[in-house]
Design a protein around this motif. Structure first.
Motif, mmCIF file in Angstrom:
data_model
loop_
_atom_site.group_PDB
_atom_site.id
_atom_site.type_symbol
_atom_site.label_atom_id
_atom_site.label_comp_id
_atom_site.label_asym_id
_atom_site.label_seq_id
_atom_site.Cartn_x
_atom_site.Cartn_y
_atom_site.Cartn_z
ATOM 1 N N VAL A 147 83.167 21.376 49.000
ATOM 2 C CA VAL A 147 82.107 21.928 48.168
ATOM 3 C C VAL A 147 82.257 23.444 48.123
ATOM 4 O O VAL A 147 82.645 24.075 49.117
ATOM 5 C CB VAL A 147 80.712 21.525 48.714
ATOM 6 C CG1 VAL A 147 80.495 22.043 50.119
ATOM 7 C CG2 VAL A 147 79.611 22.025 47.795
ATOM 8 N N GLN A 148 81.997 24.022 46.959
ATOM 9 C CA GLN A 148 82.132 25.472 46.789
ATOM 10 C C GLN A 148 80.995 25.997 45.919
ATOM 11 O O GLN A 148 80.615 25.383 44.918
ATOM 12 C CB GLN A 148 83.476 25.827 46.143
ATOM 13 C CG GLN A 148 83.697 27.343 46.011
ATOM 14 C CD GLN A 148 85.111 27.675 45.559
ATOM 15 O OE1 GLN A 148 85.754 26.892 44.873
ATOM 16 N NE2 GLN A 148 85.615 28.844 45.936
ATOM 17 N N SER A 149 80.460 27.152 46.332
ATOM 18 C CA SER A 149 79.410 27.812 45.561
ATOM 19 C C SER A 149 80.028 28.655 44.456
ATOM 20 O O SER A 149 80.933 29.451 44.708
ATOM 21 C CB SER A 149 78.559 28.699 46.473
ATOM 22 O OG SER A 149 77.735 29.550 45.708
ATOM 23 N N ARG A 150 79.530 28.481 43.233
ATOM 24 C CA ARG A 150 80.001 29.309 42.136
ATOM 25 C C ARG A 150 79.481 30.739 42.254
ATOM 26 O O ARG A 150 80.053 31.658 41.661
ATOM 27 C CB ARG A 150 79.536 28.730 40.788
ATOM 28 C CG ARG A 150 80.075 27.354 40.471
ATOM 29 C CD ARG A 150 79.839 27.026 39.005
ATOM 30 N NE ARG A 150 80.044 25.605 38.726
ATOM 31 C CZ ARG A 150 79.076 24.742 38.511
ATOM 32 N NH1 ARG A 150 77.828 25.169 38.522
ATOM 33 N NH2 ARG A 150 79.323 23.483 38.258
ATOM 34 N N PRO B 86 79.956 15.461 40.153
ATOM 35 C CA PRO B 86 81.002 16.470 40.312
ATOM 36 C C PRO B 86 80.436 17.852 40.627
ATOM 37 O O PRO B 86 81.174 18.754 40.992
ATOM 38 C CB PRO B 86 81.706 16.463 38.950
ATOM 39 C CG PRO B 86 80.625 16.064 37.998
ATOM 40 C CD PRO B 86 79.734 15.107 38.733
ATOM 41 N N ALA B 87 79.125 18.011 40.425
ATOM 42 C CA ALA B 87 78.495 19.302 40.690
ATOM 43 C C ALA B 87 77.032 19.077 41.007
ATOM 44 O O ALA B 87 76.435 18.069 40.612
ATOM 45 C CB ALA B 87 78.639 20.232 39.488
ATOM 46 N N LEU B 88 76.467 20.018 41.726
ATOM 47 C CA LEU B 88 75.048 19.994 42.050
ATOM 48 C C LEU B 88 74.531 21.420 41.920
ATOM 49 O O LEU B 88 74.776 22.253 42.790
ATOM 50 C CB LEU B 88 74.822 19.461 43.465
ATOM 51 C CG LEU B 88 73.377 19.406 43.952
ATOM 52 C CD1 LEU B 88 72.544 18.482 43.057
ATOM 53 C CD2 LEU B 88 73.308 18.931 45.387
ATOM 54 N N GLY B 89 73.867 21.700 40.808
ATOM 55 C CA GLY B 89 73.406 23.064 40.576
ATOM 56 C C GLY B 89 74.577 24.020 40.472
ATOM 57 O O GLY B 89 75.484 23.847 39.654
ATOM 58 N N TYR C 114 76.821 24.415 42.740
ATOM 59 C CA TYR C 114 77.846 23.986 43.691
ATOM 60 C C TYR C 114 78.786 22.975 43.036
ATOM 61 O O TYR C 114 78.342 22.005 42.419
ATOM 62 C CB TYR C 114 77.199 23.363 44.931
ATOM 63 C CG TYR C 114 76.287 24.302 45.676
ATOM 64 C CD1 TYR C 114 76.796 25.229 46.580
ATOM 65 C CD2 TYR C 114 74.913 24.265 45.463
ATOM 66 C CE1 TYR C 114 75.961 26.095 47.254
ATOM 67 C CE2 TYR C 114 74.066 25.124 46.138
ATOM 68 C CZ TYR C 114 74.599 26.044 47.033
ATOM 69 O OH TYR C 114 73.759 26.905 47.699
ATOM 70 N N GLU C 115 80.077 23.213 43.184
ATOM 71 C CA GLU C 115 81.087 22.268 42.709
ATOM 72 C C GLU C 115 81.485 21.363 43.863
ATOM 73 O O GLU C 115 81.689 21.826 44.990
ATOM 74 C CB GLU C 115 82.306 23.023 42.174
ATOM 75 C CG GLU C 115 82.013 23.861 40.942
ATOM 76 C CD GLU C 115 83.217 24.643 40.469
ATOM 77 O OE1 GLU C 115 84.209 24.709 41.246
ATOM 78 O OE2 GLU C 115 83.180 25.179 39.356
ATOM 79 N N ILE C 116 81.609 20.083 43.574
ATOM 80 C CA ILE C 116 81.882 19.087 44.609
ATOM 81 C C ILE C 116 83.157 18.344 44.257
ATOM 82 O O ILE C 116 83.299 17.816 43.148
ATOM 83 C CB ILE C 116 80.710 18.099 44.732
ATOM 84 C CG1 ILE C 116 79.407 18.842 45.042
ATOM 85 C CG2 ILE C 116 80.999 17.062 45.804
ATOM 86 C CD1 ILE C 116 78.171 17.987 44.909
ATOM 87 N N GLN C 117 84.071 18.304 45.198
ATOM 88 C CA GLN C 117 85.322 17.572 45.003
ATOM 89 C C GLN C 117 85.424 16.506 46.084
ATOM 90 O O GLN C 117 85.558 16.819 47.270
ATOM 91 C CB GLN C 117 86.524 18.519 45.075
ATOM 92 C CG GLN C 117 87.856 17.815 44.869
ATOM 93 C CD GLN C 117 89.035 18.754 45.011
ATOM 94 O OE1 GLN C 117 88.872 19.921 45.331
ATOM 95 N NE2 GLN C 117 90.222 18.233 44.783
ATOM 96 N N GLU C 118 85.349 15.254 45.666
ATOM 97 C CA GLU C 118 85.456 14.137 46.601
ATOM 98 C C GLU C 118 86.929 13.840 46.826
ATOM 99 O O GLU C 118 87.660 13.512 45.882
ATOM 100 C CB GLU C 118 84.748 12.922 46.018
ATOM 101 C CG GLU C 118 84.671 11.739 46.940
ATOM 102 C CD GLU C 118 83.550 11.863 47.965
ATOM 103 O OE1 GLU C 118 83.895 11.989 49.159
ATOM 104 O OE2 GLU C 118 82.369 11.826 47.589
#
Length: 456
Positions: free
Chosen positions: A188-191, A159-162, A164-168
């Motif tokens: 994908v969105q950068s926090r 659901p996240a990478l570092g 970055y939030e990821i929405q499939e």
């Protein structure tokens, strides 16, 4: 650039805004609160992203001057590479925010710095291009990382990478032998900057752990469905060459491979693939070892040297059994005495076959059990029996443990408050942990016969 841009979006002092942005990251201050305090006016979503990118650019420009890079013996060392990574991020954001191309002149200056290891990198320019440039990532890199990880771990989507939030939004996967194809729509969105990207991807894996992922900007659902159906139709009925041609035609010829992903993710995925490979190798070794038991026994009886491949199979199988026993001990499905019986048999077998056994997994489990029960002695001295028994077995098997944590816990128990004790057991436990018996009697107020140490 900075002055004009900051005046366009943010009020007051540049440094105050940077400090506020750091509070967003460190203290989890809401972005809405940050902009209420620092924005000149109500910003649109796109303007907010630009403002945050400017602040990120300034932050990385400051980070690249931190003292880590002041003390270095080699340009390709970890300190200098980290500072150059900060600079690369600042250069990337300057390009995205203002269209400034700073990298070429930066590389010219880096080329003037010679390396002390010319066999690896000639100068700072090579260090940047070889070690730093691959670390520069975009939102497309995040999507590729997510897609390739999903091929390897389909049951555990990230659901996240570092940061970055990821929405499939939708994902599909199919396999054919050792090959697999996955497609999906993702956001994908950068926090850190609020920047986001909606895109589609297609990831393909093949023999030899080869991966490729193509990423394309947003397309509507109908177009994605048509492309998805076409790719899976080709994957099912045609050659992989046709699938790759379709990928290139629909996504372009640029694609991501394992070495294009985040460095930490490359290591994580590499370790995962190695673990899967070793698991498969272990199963094969176990089959070979079982199938050739009679031949191995005959060779041993006739004093014939065991061929190296059979020895490797035997060694792998015996070590797999040790890991299995360690797991049972950890779960409480086996006692230390039962473990001793199994391990003695494996030691005898390894001695006959000339194999080397790996006891590290078993050592770690024994250390954890001993530390856990010794740590609970202040609440209940009855916990002394299990670590005492574990140490007796370990010392009988001649397994060297790292006992410093357990020793510290036991010392804390000895010097703690008055307690009810089982003197003989605690004396033996303390002795097996390496404590002097005279000192133990003093602290435990005991007057009993000395406990016999384990055989060396």
């Amino acid at each position: 650039l900075q002055k004009g841009a900051f005046q366009r979006y943010l009020v007051r002092q540049n440094q105050q805004a940077i400090d506020g942005e750091i509070s967003v990251k460190v203290n989890h201050v809401e972005l809405q609160v940050f902009f209420q305090q620092h924005a000149r006016r109500r910003l649109s979503d796109a303007e907010a992203v630009q403002a945050l990118k400017l602040l990120e650019m300034q932050r990385h420009a400051m980070l690249m001057y931190t003292s880590c890079a002041w003390f270095f013996a080699e340009l390709s060392g970890i300190e200098t590479v980290q500072m150059l990574a900060y600079a690369a991020r600042a250069i990337q954001l300057a390009r995205e925010v203002a269209g400034l191309e700073l990298e070429a002149s930066f590389l010219e200056r880096l080329a003037e710095a010679p390396s002390n290891l010319p066999q690896r990198t000639a100068n700072g320019r090579d260090v940047y291009l070889d070690l730093v440039k691959p670390m520069v990532a975009t939102l497309r890199t995040v999507i590729a990382d997510h897609a390739i990880s999903a091929l390897i771990e389909p049951e555990a989507p990230q659901p996240a990478l570092g940061v970055y939030e990821i929405q499939e939004v939708g994902a599909h996967r199919d396999s054919r032998g050792s090959f697999a194809l996955a497609t999906g729509r993702v956001r994908v969105q950068s926090r850190l900057t609020g920047e986001s990207l909606q895109a589609i991807y297609a990831a393909l894996s093949g023999d030899g752990h080869e991966f490729r992922c193509s990423v394309k900007g947003y397309v509507d659902i109908e177009e994605y469905a048509q492309l998805r159906d076409q790719l899976f139709q080709l994957f099912t009925h045609e050659s992989l060459t046709e699938v790759i041609r379709a990928l290139d035609a629909s996504f372009g010829e640029d694609y991501f491979a394992l070495n294009h992903l985040f460095p930490d993710e490359q290591r994580r995925i590499g370790q995962l693939l190695l673990a899967q490979t070793m698991e498969h190798f272990g199963r094969q070794c176990a089959e070979i070892f079982r199938a050739n038991q009679q031949l191995i026994a005959f060779a041993r009886m006739k004093h014939l040297p065991l061929p190296a491949p059979l020895r490797v199979a035997a060694e792998s199988s015996l070590n797999a059994e040790i890991r299995r026993i360690a797991c049972q001990l950890q779960r409480g499905h086996a006692t230390p005495n039962e473990v001793e019986e199994f391990i003695r048999a494996y030691q005898e077998e390894a001695k006959r076959l000339g194999c080397t056994l790996d006891f590290d997994p078993l050592r770690r489990v024994f250390e954890a059990i001993i530390e856990s029960h010794v740590g609970r002695l202040p609440q209940d001295a009855g916990h002394a029996q299990i670590p005492r028994q574990a140490l007796e077995v370990v010392q009988a098997l001649k397994l060297d443990l790292n006992l410093w944590r357990a020793q510290n816990l036991f010392w804390r128990y000895l010097t703690g408050e008055t307690r009810t004790v089982d003197l003989p057991v605690l004396l033996e436990l303390g002795t097996r942990l390496g404590f002097n018996q005279s000192m133990l009697r003093k602290f435990l107020h005991a007057d009993v016969s000395p406990v016999t140490r384990a055989d060396p």
